[in-house]
Scaffold this active site. Sequence first.
Site, PDB file in Angstrom:
ATOM      1  N   ASP A  67       0.791  -3.722  15.501  1.00 38.91           N
ATOM      2  CA  ASP A  67       0.039  -2.601  16.063  1.00 38.91           C
ATOM      3  C   ASP A  67      -1.292  -3.041  16.666  1.00 38.91           C
ATOM      4  O   ASP A  67      -1.734  -4.185  16.486  1.00 38.91           O
ATOM      5  CB  ASP A  67      -0.187  -1.517  14.996  1.00 38.91           C
ATOM      6  CG  ASP A  67      -0.532  -2.083  13.626  1.00 38.91           C
ATOM      7  OD1 ASP A  67      -1.047  -3.216  13.557  1.00 38.91           O
ATOM      8  OD2 ASP A  67      -0.294  -1.399  12.627  1.00 38.91           O
ATOM      9  N   ASN A 136      -1.552   5.924   1.928  1.00 39.46           N
ATOM     10  CA  ASN A 136      -0.690   7.109   2.119  1.00 39.46           C
ATOM     11  C   ASN A 136       0.766   6.711   2.382  1.00 39.46           C
ATOM     12  O   ASN A 136       1.576   7.549   2.744  1.00 39.46           O
ATOM     13  CB  ASN A 136      -1.220   7.956   3.283  1.00 39.46           C
ATOM     14  CG  ASN A 136      -1.187   7.219   4.623  1.00 39.46           C
ATOM     15  OD1 ASN A 136      -0.756   6.065   4.699  1.00 39.46           O
ATOM     16  ND2 ASN A 136      -1.638   7.879   5.679  1.00 39.46           N
ATOM     17  N   HIS A 138       1.780   4.514   4.752  1.00 41.35           N
ATOM     18  CA  HIS A 138       2.144   4.116   6.118  1.00 41.35           C
ATOM     19  C   HIS A 138       2.531   2.645   6.172  1.00 41.35           C
ATOM     20  O   HIS A 138       2.066   1.825   5.386  1.00 41.35           O
ATOM     21  CB  HIS A 138       1.063   4.500   7.143  1.00 41.35           C
ATOM     22  CG  HIS A 138      -0.184   3.681   7.130  1.00 41.35           C
ATOM     23  ND1 HIS A 138      -1.415   4.219   7.428  1.00 41.35           N
ATOM     24  CD2 HIS A 138      -0.433   2.363   6.886  1.00 41.35           C
ATOM     25  CE1 HIS A 138      -2.335   3.260   7.364  1.00 41.35           C
ATOM     26  NE2 HIS A 138      -1.764   2.134   7.033  1.00 41.35           N
ATOM     27  N   GLU A 143       2.471   6.903  10.393  1.00 39.73           N
ATOM     28  CA  GLU A 143       1.828   7.774   9.409  1.00 39.73           C
ATOM     29  C   GLU A 143       2.849   8.753   8.811  1.00 39.73           C
ATOM     30  O   GLU A 143       3.961   8.896   9.340  1.00 39.73           O
ATOM     31  CB  GLU A 143       0.696   8.561  10.095  1.00 39.73           C
ATOM     32  CG  GLU A 143      -0.424   7.689  10.672  1.00 39.73           C
ATOM     33  CD  GLU A 143      -1.358   7.093   9.612  1.00 39.73           C
ATOM     34  OE1 GLU A 143      -0.970   7.003   8.431  1.00 39.73           O
ATOM     35  OE2 GLU A 143      -2.489   6.710   9.972  1.00 39.73           O
TER      36      GLU A 143
END
Length: 246
Positions: A67, A136, A138, A143
């Site tokens: 990314d 979280n 990801h 996400e």
Amino acid sequence: MNILVNDDYASMSQQAAAIIEAHICNHERTVLGLATGSTPLGMYEALIEGHQTRGVSFKRTFTLNLDEYIGLQPSHPQSYHYYMQHHLFSKIDIPLHQTYLPNGTAQSLSDECSRYEQIIDEVGPPDIQVLGIGENGHIGFNEPGSDFSGTTHVIDLAPSTLKANARFFHTVDEVPNKAITMGIQSILKSKRILLLASGENKAWAVKKLMEKIIDDQFPASALHHHPDVTLVIDQKAYSQIQSDRG
Ligand code: F6R
């Protein structure tokens, strides 16, 4: 899904690097999928040490990063281009034209997503994909709520990710709120996946992953669809599983 629990961050980093080094030394050509962030830094240091002290060569290694932030120039110290250059590429003998990252400053981001997906298919798929995990759940910047069949795409970063990554910037407002990321389907094309997690702040995510419930609100759970995933973690990241087992 295998799980390798190390005493601490240093041994986790050494173990992950040893798996990669063994692949490079035993194959003509290696394609690595790479992550940024805090977690793989020790692994990169161990890979550099292997190059410097054991003569491990990366001349026939190709890298595909997961990314990049949208809007940061490669020269920006918080861009992932800069990170990779600074923490790994400039310290090993990899030819730079064999290193790939998505371009977060491309004029047409949709063209860039297609171009990057094509590169993954032409150069890859990775023999080993290194992943970190967000608090979280990801992976890459996929996400919660991300489509498990997604390929490289632009994503709005979750408020919790902006907050977590604010530590790299002066203020949370400086964190780019969009990124370009390999999709979950792109990640699952890799032949082998190493997911690294270190520290108590990752213990909840590791525990949730080991519950083996596939849920798009917890993107890492997509990894249960892959046949060869190894979690390389430290005791602190394992601590919630351990406390449940008494
Ligand atoms: C980074 C990436 C992210 C990170 C994750 C954990 O390229 O893809 O998924 O791996 O946010 O980041 P750290 O390691 O900083 O806790």
